[in-house]
Design a protein around this motif. Structure first.
Motif, PDB file in Angstrom:
ATOM      1  N   GLY A 169     -13.984  -5.579  -4.992  1.00  0.00           N
ATOM      2  CA  GLY A 169     -13.206  -5.034  -4.025  1.00  0.00           C
ATOM      3  C   GLY A 169     -12.889  -5.741  -2.990  1.00  0.00           C
ATOM      4  O   GLY A 169     -13.136  -7.044  -2.878  1.00  0.00           O
ATOM      5  N   HIS A 170     -11.904  -5.182  -2.064  1.00  0.00           N
ATOM      6  CA  HIS A 170     -11.244  -6.235  -1.094  1.00  0.00           C
ATOM      7  C   HIS A 170     -11.452  -5.429   0.470  1.00  0.00           C
ATOM      8  O   HIS A 170     -11.473  -4.284   0.584  1.00  0.00           O
ATOM      9  CB  HIS A 170      -9.730  -5.898  -1.367  1.00  0.00           C
ATOM     10  CG  HIS A 170      -9.026  -7.039  -0.447  1.00  0.00           C
ATOM     11  ND1 HIS A 170      -8.741  -8.303  -0.716  1.00  0.00           N
ATOM     12  CD2 HIS A 170      -8.271  -6.591   0.661  1.00  0.00           C
ATOM     13  CE1 HIS A 170      -8.108  -8.949   0.001  1.00  0.00           C
ATOM     14  NE2 HIS A 170      -7.626  -7.895   1.066  1.00  0.00           N
ATOM     15  N   VAL A 171     -11.961  -6.687   1.229  1.00  0.00           N
ATOM     16  CA  VAL A 171     -12.322  -6.179   2.566  1.00  0.00           C
ATOM     17  C   VAL A 171     -11.056  -6.385   3.391  1.00  0.00           C
ATOM     18  O   VAL A 171     -10.704  -7.438   3.468  1.00  0.00           O
ATOM     19  CB  VAL A 171     -13.511  -6.915   3.130  1.00  0.00           C
ATOM     20  CG1 VAL A 171     -13.946  -6.567   4.356  1.00  0.00           C
ATOM     21  CG2 VAL A 171     -14.667  -6.724   2.261  1.00  0.00           C
ATOM     22  N   GLY A 180      -9.343  -1.421   2.370  1.00  0.00           N
ATOM     23  CA  GLY A 180      -9.499  -2.377   1.279  1.00  0.00           C
ATOM     24  C   GLY A 180      -9.353  -1.441   0.090  1.00  0.00           C
ATOM     25  O   GLY A 180      -9.973  -0.413   0.223  1.00  0.00           O
ATOM     26  N   GLY A 181      -9.013  -2.000  -1.050  1.00  0.00           N
ATOM     27  CA  GLY A 181      -9.319  -1.145  -2.250  1.00  0.00           C
ATOM     28  C   GLY A 181     -10.137  -1.520  -3.195  1.00  0.00           C
ATOM     29  O   GLY A 181     -10.950  -2.783  -3.029  1.00  0.00           O
ATOM     30  N   ARG A 213      -5.449  -0.027   0.365  1.00  0.00           N
ATOM     31  CA  ARG A 213      -6.221   0.809  -0.617  1.00  0.00           C
ATOM     32  C   ARG A 213      -5.356   0.816  -2.102  1.00  0.00           C
ATOM     33  O   ARG A 213      -5.440   1.701  -2.864  1.00  0.00           O
ATOM     34  CB  ARG A 213      -5.952   2.141  -0.216  1.00  0.00           C
ATOM     35  CG  ARG A 213      -6.846   2.258   1.073  1.00  0.00           C
ATOM     36  CD  ARG A 213      -6.880   3.828   1.602  1.00  0.00           C
ATOM     37  NE  ARG A 213      -7.584   3.794   3.003  1.00  0.00           N
ATOM     38  CZ  ARG A 213      -8.162   4.805   3.514  1.00  0.00           C
ATOM     39  NH1 ARG A 213      -8.212   5.893   2.888  1.00  0.00           N
ATOM     40  NH2 ARG A 213      -8.497   4.730   4.622  1.00  0.00           N
ATOM     41  N   ARG A 214      -5.217  -0.576  -2.436  1.00  0.00           N
ATOM     42  CA  ARG A 214      -4.559  -0.563  -3.732  1.00  0.00           C
ATOM     43  C   ARG A 214      -5.799  -1.032  -4.552  1.00  0.00           C
ATOM     44  O   ARG A 214      -6.526  -2.137  -4.233  1.00  0.00           O
ATOM     45  CB  ARG A 214      -3.468  -1.912  -3.889  1.00  0.00           C
ATOM     46  CG  ARG A 214      -2.380  -1.300  -3.158  1.00  0.00           C
ATOM     47  CD  ARG A 214      -1.166  -2.421  -3.457  1.00  0.00           C
ATOM     48  NE  ARG A 214      -1.526  -3.340  -2.603  1.00  0.00           N
ATOM     49  CZ  ARG A 214      -0.673  -4.372  -2.086  1.00  0.00           C
ATOM     50  NH1 ARG A 214       0.729  -4.087  -2.060  1.00  0.00           N
ATOM     51  NH2 ARG A 214      -0.871  -5.304  -1.369  1.00  0.00           N
ATOM     52  N   HIS A 215      -6.101  -0.186  -5.753  1.00  0.00           N
ATOM     53  CA  HIS A 215      -7.214  -0.439  -6.461  1.00  0.00           C
ATOM     54  C   HIS A 215      -6.799  -1.513  -7.507  1.00  0.00           C
ATOM     55  O   HIS A 215      -5.870  -1.651  -8.214  1.00  0.00           O
ATOM     56  CB  HIS A 215      -7.919   0.781  -7.183  1.00  0.00           C
ATOM     57  CG  HIS A 215      -8.081   1.913  -6.281  1.00  0.00           C
ATOM     58  ND1 HIS A 215      -9.192   1.584  -5.425  1.00  0.00           N
ATOM     59  CD2 HIS A 215      -7.543   3.089  -5.841  1.00  0.00           C
ATOM     60  CE1 HIS A 215      -9.178   2.869  -4.554  1.00  0.00           C
ATOM     61  NE2 HIS A 215      -8.415   3.627  -4.931  1.00  0.00           N
TER      62      HIS A 215
END
Length: 110
Positions: free
Chosen positions: A18-20, A35-36, A76-78
Motif C-alpha cells: 500500500g501507499h502512505v 493512499g491506495g 487512492r489509486r490502487h
C-alpha cells in the motif's frame, strides 16, 4: 521422453504494498489520508489440456510462480493486480501437497 511424476514448487504472487499518503491542498486543513491499496497477487491454476500428454515440461523447470501485484499510489489509486498463471497439465493429473490430494484434473479445461 515420458514423465509421469514431477515435484514442482508453486508460489502464488505476492500482493503489492500500500501507499502512505496525505492530502495536501492549500485551503484544506488536515486533509487526511489518501493512499491506495496494493494490488492482489496472481494465482497459479492447473488446467487440463488434451494436447499435453506428459509432465516433461517440469523436468527442468521446478518452480512455478505467478505475477506479483503492483504497489498503490497517491490519491487512492490502487495497484494493479498480478496476472494469474495458467499451467497446462495432462488430463488425469493429481495435484498433491504434503501427501494430501488437493486437486484432481479429470476434464479438459478443468
Amino acid at each position: 521422453m515420458f514423465v509421469d511424476k514431477a515435484t514442482v514448487q508453486v508460489k502464488a504472487g505476492d500482493g503489492g504494498n500500500g501507499h502512505v499518503s496525505f492530502r495536501h491542498e492549500k485551503f484544506v486543513d488536515k486533509g487526511g489520508p489518501d493512499g491506495g491499496d496494493g494490488g492482489r497477487g496472481g494465482s497459479v491454476i492447473f488446467v487440463g489440456n488434451q494436447n499435453v500428454n506428459t509432465l516433461a515440461a517440469f523436468r527442468f523447470k521446478h518452480e512455478v510462480e505467478a505475477e506479483n501485484g503492483q504497489r498503490g499510489d497517491m490519491r487512492r489509486r490502487h495497484g494493479k493486480a498480478g496476472q494469474d498463471l495458467l499451467v497446462n497439465v495432462p488430463v488425469g493429473t493429481q495435484v498433491m501437497h504434503d501427501g494430501q490430494m488437493i486437486a484432481d484434473v479429470v476434464l479438459v479445461g478443468q
